[in-house]
Design a protein around this motif. Structure first.
Motif, PDB file in Angstrom:
ATOM      1  N   ILE A   3       0.832  -1.186  -0.273  1.00  0.00           N
ATOM      2  CA  ILE A   3       0.005   0.096  -0.143  1.00  0.00           C
ATOM      3  C   ILE A   3       0.807   1.439  -0.271  1.00  0.00           C
ATOM      4  CG2 ILE A   3      -1.952   1.117   0.831  1.00  0.00           C
ATOM      5  CD1 ILE A   3      -2.420  -0.521  -0.264  1.00  0.00           C
ATOM      6  N   ILE A  95      -9.955  -5.009  -3.277  1.00  0.00           N
ATOM      7  CA  ILE A  95      -8.970  -4.744  -2.062  1.00  0.00           C
ATOM      8  C   ILE A  95     -10.194  -4.137  -0.604  1.00  0.00           C
ATOM      9  CG2 ILE A  95      -9.820  -2.311  -2.440  1.00  0.00           C
ATOM     10  CD1 ILE A  95      -6.933  -1.088  -1.870  1.00  0.00           C
ATOM     11  N   GLN A  99      -7.855  -1.172   4.043  1.00  0.00           N
ATOM     12  CA  GLN A  99      -6.309  -1.034   2.723  1.00  0.00           C
ATOM     13  C   GLN A  99      -6.842   1.024   2.350  1.00  0.00           C
ATOM     14  OE1 GLN A  99      -6.800  -4.763   0.922  1.00  0.00           O
ATOM     15  NE2 GLN A  99      -5.143  -5.172   1.509  1.00  0.00           N
ATOM     16  N   LYS A 102      -5.514   3.054   4.542  1.00  0.00           N
ATOM     17  CA  LYS A 102      -4.660   3.571   4.845  1.00  0.00           C
ATOM     18  C   LYS A 102      -3.982   4.029   3.661  1.00  0.00           C
ATOM     19  CE  LYS A 102      -0.906   0.255   5.938  1.00  0.00           C
ATOM     20  NZ  LYS A 102      -0.309  -0.769   6.007  1.00  0.00           N
TER      21      LYS A 102
END
Length: 638
Positions: A3, A95, A99, A102
């Motif tokens: 990420i 995803i 995520q 993030k």
């Protein structure tokens, strides 16, 4: 690829989408850093500032913080909504929401830290110039360059906290259960904007009422009374103007077939109907914040430029000293000795500096009526004539059983006096009030009476003695007056007295208005930078949609010059319409200021609004140039 790498690549490969946001944070952080660096300077004695100036500095910092919070949240919400399709694809590929959050968090941290670091570096590079300008502007001793660790840490900390909060805020905007809407993104067909004739008429009526109330405010009391209602009406009218009236007007243009079908009018009118409606809140925000900035800077600049005239109106004497006797108060035995010591100090300093002066000693009585709490001060005619001779004011003659008021008619606001005044057991007719102050405006109920009447008052009064010093060039007394205050200021509580120095008043007035002007310019620049970023972000997002539209029109035969003409009109209206509305608001606000305070505002308005107009034109040309470059890339028919 994790990420973190994905976020870094997303920013570096799509820098054009982030450049407006990056630039605004860079400039905002540079301004915030410079502000903290200046107010935290070790050689700047903020503690010596009056309390209202210290509060002004604190409030300006809070306003800047709050507006930057609001700006970043609003920018992030617009920016994230423009990425709906991207997030939709990410959700479909598997995803998770955590995520995505993030990813947004890492992006925000990178952007805010990088931008604030660049902003701090820019602030440091120009810090010496900034400190010299501010020292000159505030008429302070030159401030030396220093490494402001506190300002650096405060700026970085602020923008890191901002990044964390915006990341949390993003979770309320991007939701996993809205994948279908995210995938459709901005492609969802828009219905034709609707308007209400009632709201259109209401916006016009509210403007008329607000503007009429502003221009008919002829005194300070009326202006203060109308301030909140007029401001509220203007804010509401401005919102209705952008959300209803402007769209209504464009739709009426569309109905004018002859005008609508001429050249490229059809294109820009149709585009503006949707863009004005979609961006109504942004235009409203820009107009209101710009009007606040224009009015604040113009007002403070007008007072700063006029401070010497204002002080001369209120304090006609170069130096004025008076005892302060309280009702039924028995003065201490050494009071007269202390008064004599203070006057002797002033005279000795004037002689030491070879300053020619005229000294006048006098007294006035404060008379307390029997059946009223209202007291009046009276002065002998002979002393009045002696004072006006030294300050160059024409005398006013009056008869027995008459009096004149020393309340100046040239002071701003309603300064009318009563027709009669009761002093002791006698009623005197007020034949006239002075046009220029003879005594400090501190005394708003003082009258001149005949000497024999003054001497006839025997009971229910107290006597205050005063001394004035008149100097041809009052600027020569500045340091003497400062020394006097440093020497005797601590004694004012033990033996109350009044001391007014014209030059110290002018100096303090300039410091006050200079500080407020600095704060107004600082807040105004924050407003300008952030609202300009709104427009840049919106145009960048619109450009991505417009490229396909103009590419198709170009294939049908529309030339680049025709697209350029239509786009210039469209961008020009979007950029300048909020500015024009803000200018109109400010003109009426400054008119109310002129009427209430009898102060010249025309030159201030021209300078402030003209300067910002030039900046806005330059910014418009930059955005227009970048917009047309993007559009031209996909065209085949020039």
């Amino acid at each position: 690829m994790n990420i973190k790498q994905f976020a870094i690549n997303n920013i570096s490969r799509n820098i054009k989408a982030y450049v407006g946001y990056l630039a605004s944070i860079v400039i905002s952080s540079a301004l915030l850093f410079s502000f903290i660096m200046f107010t935290s300077h070790p050689d700047l004695e903020i503690s010596q500032f009056p309390d209202y100036l210290k509060e002004g500095l604190k409030m300006s910092k809070i306003i800047a913080y709050l507006f930057l919070f609001f700006f970043v949240f609003y920018s992030v919400s617009i920016f994230l909504k423009s990425r709906y399709k991207e997030f939709g694809i990410l959700y479909i590929t598997g995803i998770s929401k955590q995520q995505v959050m993030k990813l947004i968090f890492i992006e925000n941290i990178i952007i805010n830290i990088a931008s604030s670091v660049i902003g701090v570096i820019i602030g440091l590079v120009f810090s010496k110039i900034f400190l010299v300008i501010m020292s000159t502007f505030l008429e302070l001793s030159p401030l030396k360059f220093y490494i402001p660790i506190n300002a650096i840490l405060s700026t970085l900390f602020y923008f890191i906290i901002l990044a964390i909060l915006t990341s949390v805020f993003a979770s309320f905007i991007v939701k996993e259960n809205q994948v279908l809407r995210l995938l459709k993104g901005t492609k969802t067909p828009k219905p034709e904007p609707k308007t209400s004739l009632v709201f259109v008429i209401l916006s016009i009526c509210l403007f008329v009422i607000a503007y009429y109330s502003a221009v008919t405010s002829t005194d300070q009391y009326t202006t203060y009374l109308r301030l909140v209602p007029v401001t509220s009406l203007t804010i509401l009218a401005t919102y209705l103007f952008f959300s209803q009236f402007s769209v209504f007007f464009l739709k009426k243009l569309k109905l004018n077939k002859r005008f609508y079908r001429k050249n490229t009018n059809m294109l820009w009118i149709s585009n503006l109907i949707y863009k004005v409606k979609d961006n109504a809140r942004i235009f409203f925000l820009i107009a209101i914040t710009s009007a606040v900035a224009f009015t604040a800077i113009g007002t403070v600049y007008s007072f700063w430029k006029d401070v010497k005239r204002q002080i001369n109106l209120i304090y006609p004497n170069t130096m004025y000293y008076s005892t302060m006797t309280l009702h039924n108060d028995t003065k201490k035995p050494d009071s007269k000795e202390k008064d004599t010591e203070r006057m002797r100090f002033i005279e000795s300093e004037l002689k030491k500096e070879n300053v020619d002066y005229t000294r006048i000693n006098g007294e006035f009585k404060t008379v307390f009526p029997k059946k009223s709490d209202f007291n009046v001060r009276i002065m002998k005619e002979s002393k009045y004539l002696e004072i006006i001779k030294t300050i160059g004011v024409n005398p006013i003659s009056f008869e027995d059983n008459e009096s004149i008021s020393l309340l100046s008619s040239s002071l701003p606001g309603d300064k009318k006096v009563k027709e009669n005044v009761v002093i002791g057991n006698k009623s005197l007719r007020i034949v006239k009030q002075v046009e220029e102050c003879v005594m400090p405006a501190y005394y708003d109920n003082m009258y001149v009476v005949k000497d024999n009447f003054y001497d006839s008052i025997k009971s229910k009064f107290i006597v205050d003695r005063f001394t004035t010093f008149e100097v041809a060039d009052s600027s020569k007394t500045t340091e003497i007056c400062r020394q006097f205050e440093n020497k005797f200021n601590d004694e004012s509580g033990m033996q109350p007295y009044l001391f007014f120095s014209k030059e110290l008043m002018i100096e303090n007035g300039k410091l006050t208005y200079s500080t407020f002007m600095f704060l107004a310019i600082f807040i105004g620049m924050i407003f300008f930078v952030t609202t300009s970023s709104f427009l840049y972000n919106k145009f960048y997002m619109d450009c991505q949609v417009d490229k396909k539209k103009y590419e198709q029109l170009n294939k049908l035969g529309m030339t680049y010059n025709e697209i350029k003409k239509a786009s210039t009109i469209e961008i020009g209206i979007v950029f300048l319409l909020p500015y024009v509305v803000a200018v109109i608001h400010s003109i009426f606000a400054l008119t109310a200021l002129r009427n209430s305070f009898d102060i010249e505002v025309a030159s201030s308005a021209v300078l402030v609004m003209g300067s910002l107009f030039l900046v806005q034109i330059v910014y418009f040309l930059i955005v227009r140039n970048n917009y047309l470059k993007e559009i031209r890339l996909n065209l085949v028919n020039f």
